[in-house]
Write an enzyme that holds these catalytic residues in place. Structure first.
Site, PDB file in Angstrom:
ATOM      1  N   CYS A   2       0.839  -1.199   0.000  1.00 22.03           N
ATOM      2  CA  CYS A   2       0.000   0.000   0.000  1.00 22.03           C
ATOM      3  C   CYS A   2       0.880   1.258   0.000  1.00 22.03           C
ATOM      4  CB  CYS A   2      -0.969  -0.036   1.177  1.00 22.03           C
ATOM      5  SG  CYS A   2      -2.350   1.126   1.032  1.00 22.03           S
ATOM      6  N   HIS A  28      -3.501  -5.566   1.077  1.00 19.53           N
ATOM      7  CA  HIS A  28      -2.816  -5.823   2.345  1.00 19.53           C
ATOM      8  C   HIS A  28      -2.760  -7.316   2.676  1.00 19.53           C
ATOM      9  CE1 HIS A  28      -2.403  -1.703   4.052  1.00 19.53           C
ATOM     10  NE2 HIS A  28      -3.404  -1.444   3.225  1.00 19.53           N
ATOM     11  N   GLU A  72      -0.905  -8.692   4.930  1.00 22.94           N
ATOM     12  CA  GLU A  72      -0.758  -8.861   6.381  1.00 22.94           C
ATOM     13  C   GLU A  72      -2.102  -8.817   7.089  1.00 22.94           C
ATOM     14  OE1 GLU A  72      -0.955  -4.393   6.008  1.00 22.94           O
ATOM     15  OE2 GLU A  72      -0.413  -6.129   4.777  1.00 22.94           O
TER      16      GLU A  72
END
Length: 242
Positions: A114, A212, A214
């Protein structure tokens, strides 16, 4: 000279149990997560690598002149320096980015997520630009991605206001010809040209992506598809050590 391809375009979607055990307990990889003023996904990335994948993650402050002895560098999401001027435009001047550029030039793996992708583009480590989303609205939702190398579909969230990937036609054609488009949106949320969600550099050791991973690395979050991206980084490092 170190060199690791970040799984790309070799994201392994069929990791067996033995490999997972090695990932979790065998040879922990040392991963540096850069923290800029305004980063807000640094702890998410640290947790995903250290707790979900069992690796050794540590934070690298923005004003450090060295990345130390890490095996990989992660530029996390957030709003580095408040995203003033342009997203990543100020962060690229941080002392740590000189060290990251050197690390990447030596073949070290670098992953930008990002805002991290935006910083990689502003720093010249990846081509193109990230523009305001089509519709000029912040987008925060789950999207479906296609891994270009395998056709595998993954689900993970996006959260950005400047995620529309742009490059001139020559650059886009070059990315396609060199198979450096790693991920594409199936349901393009931001108007990115050619549905591009993630790309790599010519050496394939630097990758940037707007979604994302994660935030999709723990079953408690509703998806573990993001682990495939993060595990690819660790897998390639393990292979390079053999």
């Amino acid at each position: 000279m170190r060199h690791t391809e970040i799984g790309l375009p070799n994201i392994d979607t069929n990791v067996d149990a033995a490999t997972l055990d090695l990932l979790k307990w065998g040879f922990p990889m040392k991963i540096g997560v850069v923290v800029f003023p305004g980063s807000n996904c640094d702890h998410d990335a640290w947790y995903a690598f250290s707790h979900n994948l069992g690796q050794q993650a540590e934070f690298l402050w923005h004003d450090t002149a060295s990345v130390g002895h890490v095996d990989a560098v992660v530029l996390p999401g957030g709003f580095a320096y408040g995203d003033y001027l342009r997203c990543g435009a100020i962060a690229k001047f941080s002392p740590v980015m000189a060290a990251v550029r050197k690390f990447a030039a030596e073949g070290g793996p670098v992953l930008g997520i990002c805002n991290g992708f935006q910083i990689l583009v502003e720093s010249g480590l990846l081509p193109g630009a990230l523009l305001k989303n089509r519709g000029l609205k912040f987008v925060c939702r789950e999207v479906t991605l296609r891994v270009e190398a395998t056709g595998r579909l993954l689900k993970m969230p996006v959260a950005h206001g400047d995620g529309c990937y742009y490059a001139d036609e020559r650059t886009l054609d070059q990315l396609e010809a060199e198979k450096r488009v790693v991920l594409r949106y199936v349901d393009n949320p931001n108007g990115s040209l050619r549905d591009i969600a993630g790309i790599s550099n010519e050496g394939r050791n630097v990758m940037g992506m707007m979604p994302h991973p994660e935030r999709a690395s723990d079953a408690l979050l509703g998806s573990t598809d993001g682990r495939l991206i993060l595990e690819s980084l660790v897998n390639e490092h393990m292979v390079s050590r053999r």
